[in-house]
Scaffold this active site. Structure first.
Site, PDB file in Angstrom:
ATOM      1  N   ASN A   1      34.989  39.486  47.364  1.00  0.00           N
ATOM      2  CA  ASN A   1      34.637  38.655  46.204  1.00  0.00           C
ATOM      3  C   ASN A   1      34.449  37.173  46.539  1.00  0.00           C
ATOM      4  OD1 ASN A   1      37.321  38.222  46.794  1.00  0.00           O
ATOM      5  ND2 ASN A   1      37.994  38.180  44.673  1.00  0.00           N
ATOM      6  N   LYS A   2      34.529  36.819  47.819  1.00  0.00           N
ATOM      7  CA  LYS A   2      34.411  35.404  48.192  1.00  0.00           C
ATOM      8  C   LYS A   2      32.942  35.023  48.427  1.00  0.00           C
ATOM      9  CE  LYS A   2      38.873  35.655  48.264  1.00  0.00           C
ATOM     10  NZ  LYS A   2      39.676  35.322  47.077  1.00  0.00           N
ATOM     11  N   THR A   3      32.710  33.746  48.666  1.00  0.00           N
ATOM     12  CA  THR A   3      31.328  33.279  48.824  1.00  0.00           C
ATOM     13  C   THR A   3      30.635  34.003  49.973  1.00  0.00           C
ATOM     14  OG1 THR A   3      31.982  31.147  47.941  1.00  0.00           O
ATOM     15  CG2 THR A   3      29.846  31.238  49.059  1.00  0.00           C
TER      16      THR A   3
END
Ligand code: PLP
Length: 301
Positions: free
Chosen positions: A118-120
């Site tokens: 879910n991170k960049t």
């Protein structure tokens, strides 16, 4: 935490408004988290609150650049350096963000990043620690690989961990890194659109950047005035196929940390209760974001 020799009897200052992964490592090494309140505008750890909680047992401060928004690192570093306290930045959500022209994660003794899905950018799982103390960084590399002394084969002079990123994950990470600029531009653009489109709705407010901060806006989150029921907004948006997420529940609400609550942590609770994270994925289009804005406007008119 382990690398800095922090352990039993030591205290680590951290904001209660964060993801649980910021706090658990303090407990893994046997130290005690000391929770402090955040600033009501930036939603980040309040330097004055840090000062009020420092004592002889304080060994480290963990500033979290929440949702990508940089903490006031000059004040925090000054407090820490004056007293010989370590700073470990949780820069997971602020990859690419800057404070006074310098990247978040490069101010403290160490900067921590996650490459969870879910991170960049993602490697599927795992993360990264950065720092400018080469000896420490080499030692971390050694520890995460079962403390294996490669010169001596399978020889382990310390108790290590299996915290290594695999080569396959690392390769994925390098390819993702090439896309970071493009992803970051989208995140910032979506934040601008939300701010512009929702600017004339009185009961909506946004997270503020402190002076010199350039957020990565990993997620764009808003706060509604007290009279608005966030759960109703969330379920109404869901009916329109718009997924949203509540803000992080203050960590002291969870059973392992409930007995460590001291003080009201008023801002953490107020922000949690009135906040909502809006769709901010790089897989969204500009039209998607505009659709979300129209829906929110429709609900609040
Ligand atoms: C995602 C995240 C982490 C890291 O979580 P992992 O489960 O270890 O990948 C740490 N801090 C914050 C603020 C996060 O959002």
């Amino acid at each position: 935490m382990h690398e800095l020799g922090i352990g039993k009897g030591d205290e680590v200052i951290v904001s209660a408004l964060t993801f649980i992964a910021t706090v658990n490592p303090i407990v893994y090494v046997g130290a005690t988290p000391v929770f402090v309140d955040v600033n009501s505008q930036t939603w980040n750890i309040d330097p004055e609150e840090i000062k009020s909680k420092i004592n002889k047992k304080t060994k480290a401060i963990i500033p979290v650049h929440l949702y990508g928004n940089p903490c006031e690192m000059d004040k925090i570093m000054e407090i820490a350096e004056e007293r010989g306290i370590h700073v470990i930045e949780d820069a997971t959500e602020s990859l690419g963000a800057k404070y006074k022209k310098k990247y978040t994660g490069t101010f403290g003794n160490a900067g921590c990043f996650s490459f969870n899905g879910n991170k960049t950018i993602t490697t599927g799982g795992g993360g990264m620690v950065v720092g400018n103390d080469i000896v420490r960084m080499d030692h971390i590399k050694f520890l995460v690989n079962q403390a294996r002394d490669e010169a001596k084969g399978y020889y382990h002079p310390e108790v290590g961990f299996n915290y290594r990123l695999t080569n396959i994950e690392a390769a994925l990470g390098l390819a993702q890194m090439e896309k970071l600029e493009n992803f970051s531009e989208k995140k910032k653009l979506y934040n601008q659109i939300y701010r512009k489109e929702l600017s004339d709705i009185e009961c909506v407010s946004f997270q503020k950047e402190s002076e010199g901060a350039e957020s990565s806006w990993w997620l764009t989150c808003v706060r509604f005035d007290k009279g608005v029921d966030v759960n109703v907004i969330q379920s109404e948006l869901k009916k329109r196929e718009i997924p949203t997420r509540r803000l992080f529940m203050p960590v002291t609400e969870f059973p392992p940390y409930a007995n460590l609550k001291n003080g009201t942590l008023k801002n953490c609770h107020d922000i949690y209760e009135t906040g909502l994270c809006l769709p901010s994925s790089t897989r969204n289009s500009v039209e998607d974001i505009q659709y979300v804005c129209e829906a929110i406007k429709g609900l609040l008119k």
